[in-house]
Design an enzyme around this catalytic site. Structure first.
Site: not given
Length: 404
Positions: A145, A230, A259
């Site tokens: 994801f 990531d 984030k």
């Protein structure tokens, strides 16, 4: 759905009436928050064990970060990158130092960071590695994801994220996560990068075999391929180290961050790499109106400074042991498996008991907020400011839900 539990408040119904249904939120309407706790419109408090998918690593309204935002709001919020503002250099320099890299490219969202990493890897492949024009490929993992742009969903294996959004972007090769042999076979002379999550969050906090990331690093070095990590969810203290890659003693060529970098206040993302990689970009080739804006930089610089102390990494490591041990005690008592690192855990519930969604609904009724994924799996990712007592409380509520 348990009817007595889910008397959906009017505010939830109103939101659903005027919003595209791209999310299926729990029926709770939050109006205020502080630290690891949120309060709904009726005054009920909940322990937040999702933390905005790690965007709230430092808790809700961390005083240092709120103060930085307030101070910057009184001075300057946006210039665009057409000009230099007085918060920019500190942010880029300090984040680069935290990452151990030469350069930083600020963006806004995690998906933008991933898109930036893809573009940089391809350009590096053409200009530095010598891949023929239009032939670059990037190897990714099943269960990944990385975001929801059209390019990113082109290499997703999640049908919900991918179906009906084609035609898809070519140039990606998908191999099983954790399988070094498959990765070795997928890399050829036109491969420019391997793009991986050190821990797959959306898939259910899947931790790869111990030799996997070191093997990826060796393979990328041997084959002259960029290793792109990531760390948008796994990075910035979540797993007990600044980056999840550190757990395996691995340093990627490029970090993708987001984030938690915005402190739960503003969207901030970044790509960090050395100058021989990020230096391939020249003016006009990539950019963002809001990327690296003064407000974002002011908050994110304080995030970097909080991490530079090591306090939050230590908290995640120490409290994470308590969380993981408490959850492992529930294996065979409704849990089939527990995975995770630090303050991050994926819980596989016996599907004969309930779905992940039902478990989260029951936890919500008991004052704990979590998120389900893929059937009977739920994820816990509390803010790093959580206490031992609050961890024990969360585990006790999970146990109570499993016991029925």
């Amino acid at each position: 759905m348990i009817e007595d539990m889910l008397r959906t408040p009017a505010a939830v119904q109103d939101a659903e009436r005027h919003t595209a249904h791209n999310y299926h939120p729990l029926p709770v309407v939050i109006s205020s928050a502080e630290g690891a706790w949120v309060t709904d419109v009726d005054g009920k408090r909940y322990l937040d064990c999702l933390a905005g998918y790690s965007a709230l690593n430092f808790g809700h309204r961390h005083p240092t970060l709120i103060a930085a935002a307030h101070a910057q709001l009184d001075k300057l919020t946006l210039t665009s990158r057409a000009f230099i503002h007085d918060q920019f250099a500190d942010f880029c320099r300090e984040l680069a130092a935290l990452c151990g890299k030469d350069l930083v490219l600020p963006m806004n969202t995690g998906a933008e960071a991933v898109e930036t990493g893809i573009k940089v890897a391809r350009k590096w492949g053409y200009q530095v590695k010598g891949v023929p024009a239009g032939q670059a490929n990037i190897v990714v993992a099943e269960g990944n994801f990385h975001g929801r742009t059209t390019t990113i969903v082109s290499f997703s294996t999640d049908s919900d994220a991918r179906a009906d959004f084609g035609p898809y972007t070519p140039g990606f090769r998908i191999v099983p996560y954790g399988d070094l042999d498959a990765l070795t076979e997928a890399i050829d002379e036109h491969t420019v990068a391997v793009l991986l999550e050190p821990i797959q969050g959306e898939q259910g906090v899947v931790v790869p075999p111990e030799d996997y990331l070191p093997g990826v690093r060796r393979l990328c070095t041997e084959r002259n391929v960029l290793f792109i990590a990531d760390e948008i969810q796994s990075g910035l203290g979540r797993t007990g180290t600044t980056f999840a890659c550190e757990q395996e003693g691995v340093v990627p060529d490029m970090y993708l961050l987001g984030k938690a970098l915005g402190g739960g206040i503003v969207p901030v993302s970044a790509v960090a790499a050395d100058s021989d990689v990020l230096g391939v970009l020249q003016p006009g080739q990539h950019g963002s109106t809001f990327g690296g804006n003064p407000l974002a930089c002011a908050v994110a610089t304080e995030v970097v400074r909080l991490l530079a102390t090591g306090e939050f990494q230590r908290r995640s490591a120490e409290l994470g042991e308590r969380l993981q041990a408490g959850l492992r005690d529930l294996i065979g008592k409704g849990l089939v498996e527990v995975r995770g690192r630090g303050l991050w855990a994926g819980l596989d519930i016996d599907p004969a008991l309930m779905s992940g969604r039902e478990a989260c609904e029951r936890l919500m009724e008991r004052g704990v907020l979590a998120k389900d994924t893929h059937g009977s799996t739920i994820r816990l990712a509390p803010p790093l400011v959580i206490t031992e007592e609050e961890i024990d409380h969360a585990v006790a509520q999970v146990a109570a839900v499993l016991a029925g």
